[in-house]
Design a protein around this motif. Structure first.
Motif, PDB file in Angstrom:
ATOM      1  N   TYR A  88     -41.854 -14.776  -5.548  1.00  0.00           N
ATOM      2  CA  TYR A  88     -41.538 -15.140  -7.398  1.00  0.00           C
ATOM      3  C   TYR A  88     -40.829 -14.165  -7.318  1.00  0.00           C
ATOM      4  O   TYR A  88     -40.079 -13.193  -6.721  1.00  0.00           O
ATOM      5  N   CYS A  89     -39.691 -13.892  -8.799  1.00  0.00           N
ATOM      6  CA  CYS A  89     -38.621 -13.250  -8.891  1.00  0.00           C
ATOM      7  C   CYS A  89     -39.179 -13.075 -10.597  1.00  0.00           C
ATOM      8  O   CYS A  89     -38.432 -13.187 -11.271  1.00  0.00           O
ATOM      9  N   PRO A  90     -39.195 -11.403 -10.264  1.00  0.00           N
ATOM     10  CA  PRO A  90     -39.597 -10.691 -11.896  1.00  0.00           C
ATOM     11  C   PRO A  90     -38.242 -10.454 -12.261  1.00  0.00           C
ATOM     12  O   PRO A  90     -38.500 -10.240 -13.096  1.00  0.00           O
ATOM     13  N   LEU A  91     -37.263  -9.855 -11.063  1.00  0.00           N
ATOM     14  CA  LEU A  91     -35.703  -9.437 -11.518  1.00  0.00           C
ATOM     15  C   LEU A  91     -34.822  -9.902 -11.153  1.00  0.00           C
ATOM     16  O   LEU A  91     -34.856 -10.505 -10.286  1.00  0.00           O
ATOM     17  N   THR A  92     -34.259 -10.610 -11.955  1.00  0.00           N
ATOM     18  CA  THR A  92     -32.885 -11.460 -11.710  1.00  0.00           C
ATOM     19  C   THR A  92     -31.970 -11.278 -10.311  1.00  0.00           C
ATOM     20  O   THR A  92     -31.220 -11.235 -10.316  1.00  0.00           O
ATOM     21  N   ASN A  93     -32.185  -9.563 -10.427  1.00  0.00           N
ATOM     22  CA  ASN A  93     -30.919  -9.015  -9.186  1.00  0.00           C
ATOM     23  C   ASN A  93     -31.299  -8.544  -8.463  1.00  0.00           C
ATOM     24  O   ASN A  93     -30.896  -7.525  -7.606  1.00  0.00           O
ATOM     25  N   SER A  94     -32.921  -9.254  -8.344  1.00  0.00           N
ATOM     26  CA  SER A  94     -33.830  -8.882  -7.192  1.00  0.00           C
ATOM     27  C   SER A  94     -34.066  -9.823  -5.820  1.00  0.00           C
ATOM     28  O   SER A  94     -34.049 -10.916  -6.491  1.00  0.00           O
ATOM     29  N   PRO A  95     -34.167  -9.744  -4.481  1.00  0.00           N
ATOM     30  CA  PRO A  95     -34.602 -11.023  -3.757  1.00  0.00           C
ATOM     31  C   PRO A  95     -36.096 -11.608  -4.137  1.00  0.00           C
ATOM     32  O   PRO A  95     -36.944 -10.569  -4.644  1.00  0.00           O
ATOM     33  N   PRO A  96     -36.383 -12.602  -3.516  1.00  0.00           N
ATOM     34  CA  PRO A  96     -37.585 -12.808  -4.136  1.00  0.00           C
ATOM     35  C   PRO A  96     -38.830 -11.899  -3.055  1.00  0.00           C
ATOM     36  O   PRO A  96     -38.021 -11.328  -2.073  1.00  0.00           O
ATOM     37  N   ILE A  97     -39.740 -12.339  -4.011  1.00  0.00           N
ATOM     38  CA  ILE A  97     -41.202 -11.025  -2.950  1.00  0.00           C
ATOM     39  C   ILE A  97     -42.263 -12.111  -2.621  1.00  0.00           C
ATOM     40  O   ILE A  97     -42.568 -12.855  -3.895  1.00  0.00           O
ATOM     41  N   THR A  98     -42.703 -12.452  -1.732  1.00  0.00           N
ATOM     42  CA  THR A  98     -43.674 -13.589  -1.400  1.00  0.00           C
ATOM     43  C   THR A  98     -44.628 -13.125  -1.623  1.00  0.00           C
ATOM     44  O   THR A  98     -45.521 -12.134  -1.975  1.00  0.00           O
ATOM     45  N   CYS A  99     -45.686 -14.356  -2.514  1.00  0.00           N
ATOM     46  CA  CYS A  99     -47.082 -14.165  -2.691  1.00  0.00           C
ATOM     47  C   CYS A  99     -47.239 -13.759  -2.341  1.00  0.00           C
ATOM     48  O   CYS A  99     -47.947 -13.620  -1.012  1.00  0.00           O
ATOM     49  N   LEU A 100     -48.895 -12.219  -2.290  1.00  0.00           N
ATOM     50  CA  LEU A 100     -50.196 -12.492  -2.402  1.00  0.00           C
ATOM     51  C   LEU A 100     -50.679 -12.941  -1.709  1.00  0.00           C
ATOM     52  O   LEU A 100     -50.814 -14.852  -2.442  1.00  0.00           O
ATOM     53  N   THR A 101     -52.141 -12.760  -0.807  1.00  0.00           N
ATOM     54  CA  THR A 101     -53.392 -13.690  -0.252  1.00  0.00           C
ATOM     55  C   THR A 101     -53.447 -13.872  -1.273  1.00  0.00           C
ATOM     56  O   THR A 101     -54.073 -13.461  -1.798  1.00  0.00           O
ATOM     57  N   GLY A 102     -54.543 -15.891  -1.745  1.00  0.00           N
ATOM     58  CA  GLY A 102     -54.999 -15.713  -2.841  1.00  0.00           C
ATOM     59  C   GLY A 102     -54.038 -15.950  -3.961  1.00  0.00           C
ATOM     60  O   GLY A 102     -54.722 -16.556  -5.030  1.00  0.00           O
TER      61      GLY A 102
END
Length: 208
Positions: A88-102
């Motif tokens: 997911y990408c909550p910010l347009t100027n930062s790299p993607p963050i992997t989804c947590l388990t579940g």
């Protein structure tokens, strides 16, 4: 000579400052030069600079913000990148963050979604997959759990068998103990009554 960051179209007029996306160096500059696609410029307009994170510079003179669910990092940016599935990408100027388990996402997401009850999300980059019969999961579990002996399970809930019923595991229903048999444990199969005893069904013990 015309100063850097300016154009001098006429020898007898004041130099014109370059605008966004254009630049010039000291010299004979009748016009400012457009930056290459993917770059831009800002004051003092003496060189082209990296496109700002969170923006795209496909038109150097008019950088635009990335839309929600897309992102860019500083550099030569001709287009914002869609946030990949499984992140997911909550910010347009930062790299993607992997989804947590579940949790999971199928792309261009600003937040990962909780895996729904009755489904597994072992691969967070794919849509949820329904649990098989005899398995269940609660909201956010992300993995289907096998139904234990002594329980019946629909896709979202495990329920303990009542007295006189049993299951041997991976069961969607508890089974009534048959006539002539006793089921002292909900987790094991029926035991035949001995001679001189009986049951009429759904019994824990044989009756004399």
């Amino acid at each position: 000579l015309c100063p850097s960051g300016y154009s001098c179209p006429l020898v007898d007029t004041t130099p014109n400052i370059c605008t966004t996306g254009y630049y010039s160096s000291v010299g004979i500059n009748t016009t400012c030069t457009l930056c290459p696609i993917g770059l831009t410029s800002s004051s003092p307009f003496t060189y082209c600079s990296s496109c700002t994170a969170g923006m795209q510079c496909n038109t150097p003179s008019s950088p635009t913000n990335c839309t929600s669910g897309y992102y860019s990092l500083s550099g030569v940016i001709t287009a914002c990148t869609a946030c990949p599935a499984g992140a997911y990408c909550p910010l347009t100027n930062s790299p993607p963050i992997t989804c947590l388990t579940g949790t999971y996402s199928v792309g261009s997401a600003t937040a990962c979604l909780s895996c729904p009850a009755g489904y597994n999300c072992i691969d967070p980059s794919k849509s949820p997959i329904a649990c098989d019969v005899g398995y269940y999961s609660a909201l956010g579990d992300g993995i289907c759990t096998p139904c234990r002996p002594g329980y019946s399970c629909n896709s979202t809930l495990a329920t303990i068998c009542a007295n006189g019923y049993y299951s041997l595991g991976l069961s969607s229903v508890c089974t009534s103990c048959p006539s002539g048999f006793a089921c002292p444990s909900i987790s094991f199969g029926p035991t035949a009554c001995s001679l001189g005893t009986y049951t009429l069904g759904a019994a824990n013990n044989c009756t004399t």
